[in-house]
Design a protein around this motif. Structure first.
Motif, short mmCIF file in Angstrom:
data_model
loop_
_atom_site.label_atom_id
_atom_site.label_comp_id
_atom_site.label_asym_id
_atom_site.label_seq_id
_atom_site.Cartn_x
_atom_site.Cartn_y
_atom_site.Cartn_z
N ARG A 1 -24.24 69.84 -39.95
CA ARG A 1 -24.79 68.69 -40.65
C ARG A 1 -24.44 67.42 -39.88
NH1 ARG A 1 -26.44 69.91 -45.75
NH2 ARG A 1 -25.83 71.97 -46.55
N GLY A 2 -25.32 66.46 -39.95
CA GLY A 2 -25.07 65.21 -39.25
C GLY A 2 -25.99 64.12 -39.74
N GLU A 3 -25.71 62.90 -39.31
CA GLU A 3 -26.53 61.76 -39.67
C GLU A 3 -27.87 61.84 -38.95
OE1 GLU A 3 -25.92 59.33 -41.86
OE2 GLU A 3 -24.04 60.34 -42.41
N PRO A 4 -28.97 61.48 -39.64
CA PRO A 4 -30.27 61.46 -38.98
C PRO A 4 -30.22 60.63 -37.69
CG PRO A 4 -30.54 61.16 -41.33
CD PRO A 4 -29.07 61.09 -41.07
N THR B 1 -27.79 70.24 -30.96
CA THR B 1 -28.42 70.07 -32.27
C THR B 1 -28.75 68.60 -32.50
OG1 THR B 1 -27.25 71.98 -33.18
CG2 THR B 1 -28.19 70.41 -34.75
N TYR B 2 -30.01 68.34 -32.82
CA TYR B 2 -30.45 66.99 -33.14
C TYR B 2 -30.84 66.95 -34.62
CZ TYR B 2 -33.69 63.05 -33.64
OH TYR B 2 -34.34 61.94 -34.08
N PHE B 3 -30.43 65.90 -35.31
CA PHE B 3 -30.75 65.75 -36.73
C PHE B 3 -31.89 64.75 -36.86
CE2 PHE B 3 -26.33 67.02 -36.34
CZ PHE B 3 -26.29 68.14 -37.17
N ALA B 4 -33.02 65.29 -37.32
CA ALA B 4 -34.27 64.53 -37.33
C ALA B 4 -34.15 63.28 -38.20
CB ALA B 4 -35.41 65.41 -37.83
N GLN B 5 -34.87 62.27 -37.74
CA GLN B 5 -34.97 61.05 -38.52
C GLN B 5 -36.45 60.81 -38.89
OE1 GLN B 5 -33.46 57.88 -36.08
NE2 GLN B 5 -34.77 58.37 -34.35
N GLN B 6 -36.71 59.81 -39.68
CA GLN B 6 -38.05 59.58 -40.20
C GLN B 6 -39.07 59.40 -39.07
OE1 GLN B 6 -38.31 56.27 -42.86
NE2 GLN B 6 -40.42 56.68 -43.45
N GLY B 7 -40.18 60.13 -39.16
CA GLY B 7 -41.27 60.04 -38.19
C GLY B 7 -41.16 61.02 -37.04
N ASP B 8 -40.11 61.80 -36.98
CA ASP B 8 -39.97 62.75 -35.88
C ASP B 8 -40.96 63.90 -36.01
OD1 ASP B 8 -38.00 61.65 -34.29
OD2 ASP B 8 -36.34 62.55 -35.40
N LEU C 1 -39.37 74.43 -28.44
CA LEU C 1 -38.54 74.02 -29.59
C LEU C 1 -39.02 74.70 -30.86
CD1 LEU C 1 -37.98 70.18 -28.99
CD2 LEU C 1 -36.62 72.14 -28.19
N GLY C 2 -40.34 74.85 -30.96
CA GLY C 2 -40.89 75.50 -32.15
C GLY C 2 -40.39 76.93 -32.26
N LYS C 3 -40.44 77.67 -31.17
CA LYS C 3 -39.96 79.05 -31.19
C LYS C 3 -38.46 79.12 -31.49
CE LYS C 3 -43.47 80.80 -27.97
NZ LYS C 3 -43.70 81.40 -26.62
N ARG C 4 -37.72 78.22 -30.88
CA ARG C 4 -36.26 78.26 -31.06
C ARG C 4 -35.87 77.95 -32.50
NH1 ARG C 4 -32.08 79.65 -31.75
NH2 ARG C 4 -30.08 79.14 -30.77
N ASN C 5 -36.69 77.09 -33.16
CA ASN C 5 -36.35 76.67 -34.52
C ASN C 5 -37.24 77.29 -35.59
OD1 ASN C 5 -34.21 74.29 -34.22
ND2 ASN C 5 -35.69 74.08 -32.54
N HIS C 6 -38.14 78.25 -35.15
CA HIS C 6 -39.02 78.96 -36.09
C HIS C 6 -39.92 78.00 -36.86
CE1 HIS C 6 -36.31 82.22 -35.09
NE2 HIS C 6 -35.29 81.51 -35.56
N ILE C 7 -40.46 77.01 -36.09
CA ILE C 7 -41.41 76.06 -36.66
C ILE C 7 -42.72 76.28 -35.92
CG2 ILE C 7 -41.95 73.64 -37.05
CD1 ILE C 7 -38.96 73.06 -37.02
N ILE D 1 -41.15 66.39 -39.21
CA ILE D 1 -39.93 67.12 -39.53
C ILE D 1 -39.19 66.36 -40.62
CG2 ILE D 1 -37.79 68.09 -38.60
CD1 ILE D 1 -40.35 69.25 -37.38
N PRO D 2 -38.78 67.04 -41.68
CA PRO D 2 -38.04 66.36 -42.75
C PRO D 2 -36.79 65.68 -42.21
CG PRO D 2 -38.73 68.54 -43.46
CD PRO D 2 -39.04 68.45 -42.01
N ILE D 3 -36.47 64.52 -42.75
CA ILE D 3 -35.30 63.77 -42.32
C ILE D 3 -34.04 64.62 -42.50
CG2 ILE D 3 -33.86 61.73 -42.80
CD1 ILE D 3 -36.40 60.29 -43.67
N GLY D 4 -33.17 64.65 -41.45
CA GLY D 4 -31.91 65.39 -41.52
C GLY D 4 -32.01 66.83 -41.08
N THR D 5 -33.22 67.31 -40.77
CA THR D 5 -33.37 68.70 -40.33
C THR D 5 -32.65 68.90 -38.99
OG1 THR D 5 -35.51 68.92 -41.43
CG2 THR D 5 -35.01 70.50 -39.68
N ALA D 6 -31.87 70.00 -38.88
CA ALA D 6 -31.16 70.33 -37.64
C ALA D 6 -32.11 71.04 -36.69
CB ALA D 6 -29.95 71.21 -37.93
N ILE D 7 -32.42 70.40 -35.56
CA ILE D 7 -33.32 70.97 -34.55
C ILE D 7 -32.49 71.39 -33.34
CG2 ILE D 7 -35.28 70.54 -33.04
CD1 ILE D 7 -35.99 70.65 -35.99
#
Length: 567
Positions: free
Chosen positions: A34-37, A48-55, A74-80, A86-92
């Motif tokens: 977990r981390g700050e957006p 690990t990157y924590f998504a922020q608004q508009g990502d 990135l999509g394959k690695r994160n199953h997207i 991306i929702p805010i705070g999502t770990a990518i």
């Protein structure tokens, strides 16, 4: 609606969810970071990157990998499946190998001699502690130079004398600082202590004209020799290869192994020679010339010896290669050090090093001993030594043994360069002398003792016995040992300034014409068969009385004895 881990595992047993469950890692259940957006976190083998608004995946790929099309990875690695918001705070998770590289550096940690470096488009410049070098820099150690460089991940590279390297690549990944280091070894040798690169996917390679040595964290050496490239592994494992060969012939060298790579072959792994053995007598060095003597190895063709300030030999003061098993070094100040010795085998490979701590305490240096030497014949024992520079005083010891366990005389605070003692009895002894100086802090500092000097205290030469026979001649005799020769002197004064007679003789007696009446002084000096000249005996005074003599020179006597003159 949240799903418990137990429920999810039960559902994984159905064929519908089997494929999804296979993609879950242990981190997916209870260890998702977990981390700050907008923040990043190193989570090898990813970042690990924590998504922020508009990502979106595209914007994240563009920002962190410099390539928007990498969103599919990135999509394959994160199953997207889609490039969507991306929702805010999502770990990518972003694989470390996708991160761009940026400039790194190395810093001079220790050096000896006069090594130099040449930056890209620059001129040769002397290196100094703290000098920072960049990619493309060339380093030359020279005949007596040595240098150790440190890297941001605490890896260390040591470059001994007569070596030349260049940093073909000196980079790190952006955001996570994963090292990307490539050293080109052009001449000599390089020794590397590489921090583990397994978790951060870092790379560290040493390239020579004939070989590449790649590691993920280890302690190894690479050298350019007449036979090719020498690889020696002390810890971990090293992948070595010759890229110029058509067939893939690379091998993994484990700890304790080495090999030679030539233009035509990657040599097989061989055992490195074991560490040499060094006697404990060298743990304390008391002479300015440091000396070490090791047991000879029949398999060794030579030895590489280094004197350093640290056990890892990162801060080397001096080094050399020797053919013999005795090693000497000069010009080292008093202090605590380490010696590292490695045997060199028939292939030119250095073996497992011996590392031994030792102390050098050689100053202030002791004076030179003058006397006694070998033996003395005297009532007193005179000790004489040369004057030492800056000496405040001297410390004299005499013992029955050369280890000075049985001391018979211990005299300190001697201000002169000589000392006489009548306490030394007849016997065999050893003596030594040390210098004492006053340091800048006002404290006294005694240096090591001189080498023990053996001597024998023999009975002093006895004086000449004299009995006045009242005849035309007088005679003297004295104690003697077989083979001795003598010098006998008779003088008219006790200082022997006015010599009446001086005679060499091999007999322990002397007969001379009776001298005129008066006071005389006599002494004897013996020379032993081995050439040793003893001290004169104690001076004795004799009195020659006046007397009446007849025409033949014989004393006139009466019934009461010789008739004297009365004065």
């Amino acid at each position: 609606m949240s799903i418990s881990r137990t429920t999810l595992l039960r559902q994984c047993q159905t064929s519908l969810l089997a494929a999804i469950c296979l993609s879950f890692s242990p981190l997916s259940f209870a260890q998702t970071p977990r981390g700050e957006p907008g923040s990043v976190l190193a989570t090898p083998p990813d970042m690990t990157y924590f998504a922020q608004q508009g990502d979106t995946l595209s914007s994240i790929a563009k920002r962190f990998t410099d390539k928007a099309p990498n969103w599919t990875i990135l999509g394959k690695r994160n199953h997207i499946a889609d490039d969507r918001a991306i929702p805010i705070g999502t770990a990518i998770l972003i694989p470390l190998e996708l991160l761009p590289e940026e400039e790194s550096e190395a810093k001079v940690l220790a050096l000896a001699g006069n090594p130099t470096y040449k930056p890209v488009n620059g001129a040769d410049t002397p290196l100094a502690i703290g000098t920072v070098v960049k990619e493309g820099t060339q380093i030359f150690t020279g005949k007596n130079g040595f240098i150790t460089l440190s890297f941001p991940d605490n890896s260390r590279v040591s470059i001994p004398s007569n070596s030349q390297i260049s940093f073909a690549k000196l980079r790190k990944t952006k955001y996570t600082a994963s090292p990307r280091t490539e050293i080109s070894l052009l001449e000599g040798k390089v020794e590397s202590h590489v921090s583990s690169l397994l978790s951060n996917k870092g790379r560290f390679e040493v390239r020579s004209p004939l070989a590449v040595a790649g590691v993920r964290g280890t302690h190894f050496r690479v050298g350019v020799t007449a036979a090719g490239t020498a690889n020696e592994v002390l810890e971990g494992g090293v992948a070595v290869n010759n890229p110029a060969l058509k067939k893939s012939t690379g091998i993994i060298l484990p700890a304790g192994k080495g090999n030679i790579i030539s233009a035509s072959i990657v040599g097989k792994a061989v055992d490195l020679l074991p560490a040499p053995k060094l006697s404990e007598q060298y743990l304390l060095q008391v002479r300015p010339t440091i000396q070490f003597l090791i047991d000879k190895s029949e398999a060794a063709t030579g030895y590489h010896v280094q004197v350093s300030r640290d056990a890892q030999a990162l801060d080397v003061l001096t080094e050399n290669t020797f053919k013999d098993t005795r090693f000497k070094f000069d010009g080292v100040a008093d202090g605590a050090y380490y010696v590292r010795i490695a045997a060199i085998d028939q292939y030119g490979l250095e073996g497992i090093p011996l590392t031994q701590a030792f102390t050098l305490k050689a100053r202030p240096e002791p004076p030179f001993t003058v006397q006694p030497k070998n033996k003395i014949r005297s009532d007193k024992t005179d000790f004489v030594w040369t004057e030492a520079s800056n000496a405040e005083s001297y410390h004299l010891q005499v013992a029955n043994d050369d280890q000075f366990k049985d001391i018979v005389l211990d005299q300190s605070n001697l201000k002169d360069v000589q000392f006489s003692s009548d306490a030394i009895k007849v016997g065999n002894y050893f003596w030594r002398i040390a210098t004492v100086v006053i340091q800048k802090d006002g404290k006294s500092n005694q240096g090591p003792f001189s080498d023990p000097q053996a001597f024998s205290r023999l009975p002093a030469q006895t004086g000449a016995a004299f009995a006045d026979s009242e005849g035309k001649e007088i005679s003297f005799n004295w104690a003697a040992e077989p083979g001795q020769k003598f010098l006998i002197q008779i003088a008219k004064d006790p200082e022997f300034k006015t010599i009446y007679l001086a005679r060499d003789t091999s007999a322990a007696e002397l007969k001379i014409q009776r001298p005129d009446a008066g006071q005389y002084y006599i002494r004897v000096q013996a020379t032993d068969p081995d050439g040793y000249v003893g001290a004169f005996s104690s001076t004795q005074k004799i009195t020659i009385k006046a007397r009446w003599v007849d025409s033949d020179g014989n004393a006139i006597s009466t019934g009461g004895g010789t008739l004297g003159t009365g004065f």
